[in-house]
Design an enzyme around this catalytic site. Structure first.
Site, PDB file in Angstrom:
ATOM      1  N   TYR A 137       0.993  -1.492  -0.212  1.00  0.00           N
ATOM      2  CA  TYR A 137      -0.557  -0.040   0.128  1.00  0.00           C
ATOM      3  C   TYR A 137       0.684   1.239   0.122  1.00  0.00           C
ATOM      4  O   TYR A 137       0.497   2.123  -0.050  1.00  0.00           O
ATOM      5  CB  TYR A 137      -1.574   0.269   1.029  1.00  0.00           C
ATOM      6  CG  TYR A 137      -2.547  -0.418   1.293  1.00  0.00           C
ATOM      7  CD1 TYR A 137      -2.063  -1.450   0.369  1.00  0.00           C
ATOM      8  CD2 TYR A 137      -3.400  -0.171   1.567  1.00  0.00           C
ATOM      9  CE1 TYR A 137      -3.358  -3.301   0.719  1.00  0.00           C
ATOM     10  CE2 TYR A 137      -4.204  -1.422   1.421  1.00  0.00           C
ATOM     11  CZ  TYR A 137      -4.479  -2.481   1.116  1.00  0.00           C
ATOM     12  OH  TYR A 137      -5.380  -3.198   0.781  1.00  0.00           O
ATOM     13  N   LYS A 188       5.087 -14.096   1.240  1.00  0.00           N
ATOM     14  CA  LYS A 188       5.136 -15.229   0.063  1.00  0.00           C
ATOM     15  C   LYS A 188       6.118 -14.519  -0.927  1.00  0.00           C
ATOM     16  O   LYS A 188       6.679 -14.760  -2.002  1.00  0.00           O
ATOM     17  CB  LYS A 188       4.032 -14.051  -1.364  1.00  0.00           C
ATOM     18  CG  LYS A 188       3.620 -14.789  -2.648  1.00  0.00           C
ATOM     19  CD  LYS A 188       2.711 -16.351  -2.180  1.00  0.00           C
ATOM     20  CE  LYS A 188       2.392 -16.798  -3.724  1.00  0.00           C
ATOM     21  NZ  LYS A 188       2.346 -18.166  -3.543  1.00  0.00           N
ATOM     22  N   ASP A 221      -0.790 -18.204  -0.154  1.00  0.00           N
ATOM     23  CA  ASP A 221      -1.772 -19.138  -0.269  1.00  0.00           C
ATOM     24  C   ASP A 221      -2.341 -20.347   0.130  1.00  0.00           C
ATOM     25  O   ASP A 221      -3.222 -21.056   0.269  1.00  0.00           O
ATOM     26  CB  ASP A 221      -1.313 -19.569  -2.505  1.00  0.00           C
ATOM     27  CG  ASP A 221      -0.541 -20.540  -1.835  1.00  0.00           C
ATOM     28  OD1 ASP A 221       0.141 -20.114  -1.077  1.00  0.00           O
ATOM     29  OD2 ASP A 221       0.862 -20.664  -3.356  1.00  0.00           O
ATOM     30  N   ASP A 245      -5.087  -7.188   4.722  1.00  0.00           N
ATOM     31  CA  ASP A 245      -6.753  -7.032   4.655  1.00  0.00           C
ATOM     32  C   ASP A 245      -7.274  -7.945   3.722  1.00  0.00           C
ATOM     33  O   ASP A 245      -8.827  -8.022   3.578  1.00  0.00           O
ATOM     34  CB  ASP A 245      -6.333  -5.583   3.160  1.00  0.00           C
ATOM     35  CG  ASP A 245      -7.017  -5.673   1.923  1.00  0.00           C
ATOM     36  OD1 ASP A 245      -8.446  -5.416   3.084  1.00  0.00           O
ATOM     37  OD2 ASP A 245      -7.828  -5.405   1.073  1.00  0.00           O
ATOM     38  N   ASP A 249     -11.277 -10.136   5.920  1.00  0.00           N
ATOM     39  CA  ASP A 249     -12.453 -10.628   5.557  1.00  0.00           C
ATOM     40  C   ASP A 249     -12.880 -11.876   5.176  1.00  0.00           C
ATOM     41  O   ASP A 249     -13.847 -12.754   5.602  1.00  0.00           O
ATOM     42  CB  ASP A 249     -12.346  -9.906   3.260  1.00  0.00           C
ATOM     43  CG  ASP A 249     -13.373  -8.858   3.696  1.00  0.00           C
ATOM     44  OD1 ASP A 249     -12.086  -7.567   4.339  1.00  0.00           O
ATOM     45  OD2 ASP A 249     -13.884  -8.176   2.255  1.00  0.00           O
TER      46      ASP A 249
HETATM   47  C1  IPM Z   1      -9.984  -2.213   5.021  1.00  0.00           C
HETATM   48  C2  IPM Z   1     -10.104  -1.909   3.253  1.00  0.00           C
HETATM   49  C3  IPM Z   1      -9.494  -0.766   2.619  1.00  0.00           C
HETATM   50  C4  IPM Z   1      -7.786  -1.415   2.215  1.00  0.00           C
HETATM   51  C5  IPM Z   1      -9.813   0.024   1.616  1.00  0.00           C
HETATM   52  C6  IPM Z   1     -11.067   0.374   1.474  1.00  0.00           C
HETATM   53  C7  IPM Z   1      -8.668   0.110   0.845  1.00  0.00           C
HETATM   54  O1  IPM Z   1     -10.482  -2.039   2.743  1.00  0.00           O
HETATM   55  O2  IPM Z   1      -9.855  -1.588   5.033  1.00  0.00           O
HETATM   56  O3  IPM Z   1     -10.045  -3.455   4.609  1.00  0.00           O
HETATM   57  O4  IPM Z   1      -7.161  -2.566   1.746  1.00  0.00           O
HETATM   58  O5  IPM Z   1      -7.092  -1.095   4.117  1.00  0.00           O
HETATM   59 MN    MN Z   2     -10.181  -5.014   2.991  1.00  0.00          MN
END
Ligand code: IPM
Ligand code: MN
Ligand code: NAD
Length: 355
Positions: A137, A188, A221, A245, A249
């Site tokens: 990032y 990785k 992976d 990130d 999720d």
């Molecule tokens: C998160 C989000 C952000 C990230 C995006 C919106 C830039 O997905 O906070 O998880 O990737 O950090």
């Molecule tokens: Mn995210």
């Protein structure tokens, strides 16, 4: 009586609805630690962009700086490219205030069903430490010959010994306070032979200082596969910005829903601003319907209270969330119920007041 001034950016989509509930819940919990809050709302986000051509006031980082913490909803709108909205508001906040540690718990609450078969309540309990200021990032790169068929893009990752070390060390220090005392590093380095090798070397060096901690190192992976196959085996997990990130999720859905995933962006220098926000985004597919699950935002606010050293208020919110989910009555649509965002916020307030 401690008094805190909190900056609030509700942002876009469901960010607006869920943040409102989080503020309400903090107000209810604050007296438990004899604390008082004042809230300064900033109207920044994509609506502001439509009016002013930018996501926030030019000096927005300076305006945020003096607050005790920042509560943020979500940023992102289907009509504007995400790299514009996110690089115009959210991502610079993490860098400017050196919020190097992104903490993201994933816990399987009683009353919530994992999409994975036969997972007993509370059997999954992990805490992801996501590097938050560099890595993939770093936003270094450029475009050449744009809008032609010679179009070229360069996007560079930045890994520093300092950046790797501080997130890895934070993960180990936390693991020492948890019963299982284990840290998994996600890498990785088989393909990313520079940055991820530095990550691995740093992990090995820091691990040597913590002989009581069990460690494992997994390629990303493989890690994605193991998050599904054996999620209960993970305790503390440490990962780069992008891997953290993606995995959070995945962890969120493994424990039931994005609507439960909280996060804290902690400034490495405690004098700097820290930011508390749910893991989820603005969810355009359900925005404006009043049905978003506010628990991720509410649990993020509880992390803020813990950060501000208000343990009773924070604990009251945690236990209210536990109670609500275990009872299974006021459940949002993402957890199979039909309660609205506001009804859930109201119920949590009620449970906090009864605490
Ligand atoms: C998160 C989000 C952000 C990230 C995006 C919106 C830039 O997905 O906070 O998880 O990737 O950090
Ligand atoms: Mn995210
Ligand atoms: P998302 O997290 O917004 O939504 C993913 C899925 O989860 C959707 O089906 C959504 O309805 C559901 N969901 C998310 N939060 C929920 C909640 N509280 N209650 C019930 N259901 C919920 O991810 P996306 O669709 O990839 O992104 C949408 C926008 O948000 C994009 O513009 C993206 O860039 C942005 N985004 C912002 C942040 C942030 O501000 N921190 C984080 C992630 C994504």
């Amino acid at each position: 009586m401690p008094e805190f001034q909190i900056a609030v950016i509700e942002g876009d989509g469901i960010g607006v609805d869920v943040t409102r509930e989080a503020v309400k819940v903090v107000e209810a919990a604050a007296p438990l630690d004899d604390a008082r809050f004042s809230w300064r709302h900033f109207p920044w986000g994509t609506d502001y962009y439509f009016q002013h051509g930018r996501m926030a006031a030019e000096d927005y980082l300076d305006q945020l700086a003096p607050h005790d913490a920042l509560l943020l909803g979500a940023v992102g709108h289907p009509d504007v490219q995400d790299h514009i909205t996110l690089n115009g508001l959210l991502l610079p906040i993490r860098r400017r205030f050196d919020q190097a540690i992104c903490l993201r718990p994933a816990f399987l609450y009683a009353g919530v069903e994992s999409p994975l078969r036969d997972k007993p309540p509370e059997s999954i309990d992990m805490l992801v430490f996501r590097e938050n200021t560099e890595g993939e990032y770093a936003n270094i790169g450029g475009r050449l010959y744009q809008h032609s068929d010679q179009d070229v893009a360069v996007q560079t990752s930045v890994f520093t010994r300092r950046g790797c070390e501080r997130i890895i060390r934070a993960a180990f220090e936390k693991a020492m306070t948890r019963p299982r005392r284990s840290v998994a590093s996600i890498t990785k380095s088989n393909a990313q032979g520079y940055g991820m090798v530095l990550w691995d070397e740093t992990f090995t060096d820091v691990a040597a200082e913590f002989p009581d901690i069990e460690t494992e190192s997994l390629l990303i992976d493989r890690a994605a596969m193991e998050f599904v196959r054996r999620p209960e085996s993970f305790d503390v997990v440490v990962a780069s910005n992008l891997f953290g990130d993606i995995l959070t999720d995945l962890a969120a859905i493994v424990v039931g829903s994005m609507g439960l995933a909280a996060s804290a962006n902690i400034a490495i220098d405690r004098k700097n601003l820290s930011m508390f926000e749910p893991v989820h985004g603005s969810a355009p597919d359900i925005a404006g319907q009043g049905i978003a699950n506010p628990l991720a935002a509410i649990l993020s606010a509880a992390m803020m209270l813990e950060h501000l050293d208000l343990p009773h208020a924070s604990e009251a919110i945690h236990s209210a969330v536990k109670q609500l989910l275990a009872a299974g009555e006021t459940m949002p649509p993402d957890l199979g119920g039909s309660a609205t965002t506001e009804q859930i916020g109201d119920r949590i307030v009620q449970l906090v007041l009864e605490h």
